[in-house]
Scaffold this motif. Sequence first.
Motif, mmCIF file in Angstrom:
data_model
loop_
_atom_site.group_PDB
_atom_site.id
_atom_site.type_symbol
_atom_site.label_atom_id
_atom_site.label_comp_id
_atom_site.label_asym_id
_atom_site.label_seq_id
_atom_site.Cartn_x
_atom_site.Cartn_y
_atom_site.Cartn_z
ATOM 1 N N TYR A 1 106.541 38.789 144.816
ATOM 2 C CA TYR A 1 105.543 38.138 143.975
ATOM 3 C C TYR A 1 106.181 36.950 143.262
ATOM 4 C CZ TYR A 1 103.251 42.687 144.385
ATOM 5 O OH TYR A 1 102.689 43.817 144.858
ATOM 6 N N PRO A 2 105.351 36.072 142.717
ATOM 7 C CA PRO A 2 105.924 35.038 141.849
ATOM 8 C C PRO A 2 106.431 35.682 140.563
ATOM 9 C CG PRO A 2 103.531 34.960 141.765
ATOM 10 C CD PRO A 2 103.899 35.972 142.798
ATOM 11 N N ASP B 1 94.636 38.541 135.474
ATOM 12 C CA ASP B 1 95.838 39.360 135.685
ATOM 13 C C ASP B 1 96.913 38.501 136.347
ATOM 14 O OD1 ASP B 1 94.686 41.609 134.637
ATOM 15 O OD2 ASP B 1 94.137 42.473 136.586
ATOM 16 N N TYR B 2 98.169 38.743 135.971
ATOM 17 C CA TYR B 2 99.262 37.983 136.573
ATOM 18 C C TYR B 2 99.800 38.781 137.764
ATOM 19 C CZ TYR B 2 103.488 35.280 137.226
ATOM 20 O OH TYR B 2 104.481 34.501 137.778
ATOM 21 N N GLU B 3 99.565 38.259 138.958
ATOM 22 C CA GLU B 3 99.956 38.979 140.179
ATOM 23 C C GLU B 3 101.427 38.696 140.471
ATOM 24 O OE1 GLU B 3 97.979 41.068 141.825
ATOM 25 O OE2 GLU B 3 96.263 40.646 140.534
ATOM 26 N N GLY B 4 102.267 39.095 139.575
ATOM 27 C CA GLY B 4 103.690 38.852 139.760
ATOM 28 C C GLY B 4 104.493 39.582 138.706
ATOM 29 N N SER B 5 105.781 39.228 138.625
ATOM 30 C CA SER B 5 106.692 39.882 137.680
ATOM 31 C C SER B 5 106.928 38.968 136.486
ATOM 32 C CB SER B 5 108.047 40.143 138.352
ATOM 33 O OG SER B 5 107.862 40.860 139.544
ATOM 34 N N LYS C 1 102.055 42.749 137.412
ATOM 35 C CA LYS C 1 102.519 43.784 138.365
ATOM 36 C C LYS C 1 103.743 44.486 137.791
ATOM 37 C CE LYS C 1 100.140 43.376 142.308
ATOM 38 N NZ LYS C 1 99.046 44.350 142.296
ATOM 39 N N TYR C 2 104.736 43.695 137.354
ATOM 40 C CA TYR C 2 105.957 44.274 136.785
ATOM 41 C C TYR C 2 106.361 43.484 135.546
ATOM 42 C CZ TYR C 2 106.525 46.582 141.279
ATOM 43 O OH TYR C 2 106.322 47.338 142.397
#
Length: 343
Positions: A45-46, A61-65, A22-23
């Motif tokens: 997010y985590p 995909d990594y749903e976090g920063s 995400k970021y």
Amino acid sequence: MQLHKDFDLRPLNTFGISVKCKYLIEIEEETELPRAVEMATHFGYPFMVLGGGSNMLFTEDYEGSILYMRIPGISAETQGEEVLVTAGAGVVWHDLVQYAVAHGYGGLENLALIPGTVGASPIQNIGAYGVEVQDIFDSLRGYHLEQGFMEFDKKSCHFGYRQSIFKGALKGKFIVTQVRFRLSTQPNLKLHYGALQDALAQRGLVKPSIAEVAEVVSSVRVSKLPDPSSIGNAGSFFKNPEIPEAQFQRLKIDFPEMVGYPAGEGVIKASAAWLIESCGWKGKVIGNTGTYAKHALVLVNHGHATGSDIWALAQSIQRSVQERYGIHLEPEVNIIGRIQLSN
Ligand SMILES: Cc1cc2nc3c(=O)[nH]c(=O)nc-3n(C[C@H](O)[C@H](O)[C@H](O)COP(=O)(O)OP(=O)(O)OC[C@H]3O[C@@H](n4cnc5c(N)ncnc54)[C@H](O)[C@@H]3O)c2cc1C
């Protein structure tokens, strides 16, 4: 500090897996960390920390920063024969080795050409050719998510084989910002490791210099391991399993060729490469994945593999070693994703 949204992590992991986070927050100074952590938390997010991505397998995909550690800088302070060399977490590990070699500081030469960053080196206590980071480690500094900036000396890092407190009790809670190494201008070269001894002998090097050791280690590594810029991989995928000596001796009756080394009182470190190779996996290609033709312990991406393809291969290997030898192979690589881990 730089912020990127929906960032494709393909160039930032040596498996070359294309997944997005995400970021991505680039950290160039340690003072940016409190704010970066606050931002990452604020997004809801985590978050996780990334160095060179050479010990990571992203399965989705990594749903976090992601806090991408880029803190630069190397400095040295001489104390008699000893030299305290301090490097920022984002310094490329091999750049640090080259710096030490160029200045005649001994201690890092056996660890030449290990991919990744200085900040990650104590996390799994990197090691190669008979030396581990703990052998030349002095201290480190970093950011504890609850307690702020703090330092750790060697004892408090609880180093073990590919292990430290940062992979254990402090996993996900501590971000390394700089590491200090205790090197020497009068190095005590560690040349006992078999493959290193052989390579030195082949070159007729009886009393090698620091630079020669680093050079020989580098050329042995290049001949044995795939270059991630052409074949995606993360080095050894599994740890060498430590098993009771009695179990090893029992297995030796049926499998006399089995390879293992003493690893403390009554414990044998079995060769994971041998276990995998003897189950017929060496050089096997399955779709876009496989094991490296010259080293069964290295799982590779032949081009378009997904992280879950590689994880599926890893699980098949784990199963066959478990069935044949009753030994569980634990991944050395960090598996990132929601996939149910069997390790
Ligand atoms: C071809 C190849 C050969 C290799 N050979 C060896 C070898 O001989 N010996 C060996 O030990 N390893 C080896 N490795 C594995 C890898 O190089 C090391 O584990 C390295 O230390 C990973 O560094 P990195 O910066 O890429 O970390 P990443 O892969 O980015 O991260 C690894 C772990 O450390 C954490 N981390 C990273 N930076 C920080 C930080 N600043 N603070 C807190 N946590 C952090 C991450 O969250 C993650 O959990 C090899 C890998 C490859 C691709």
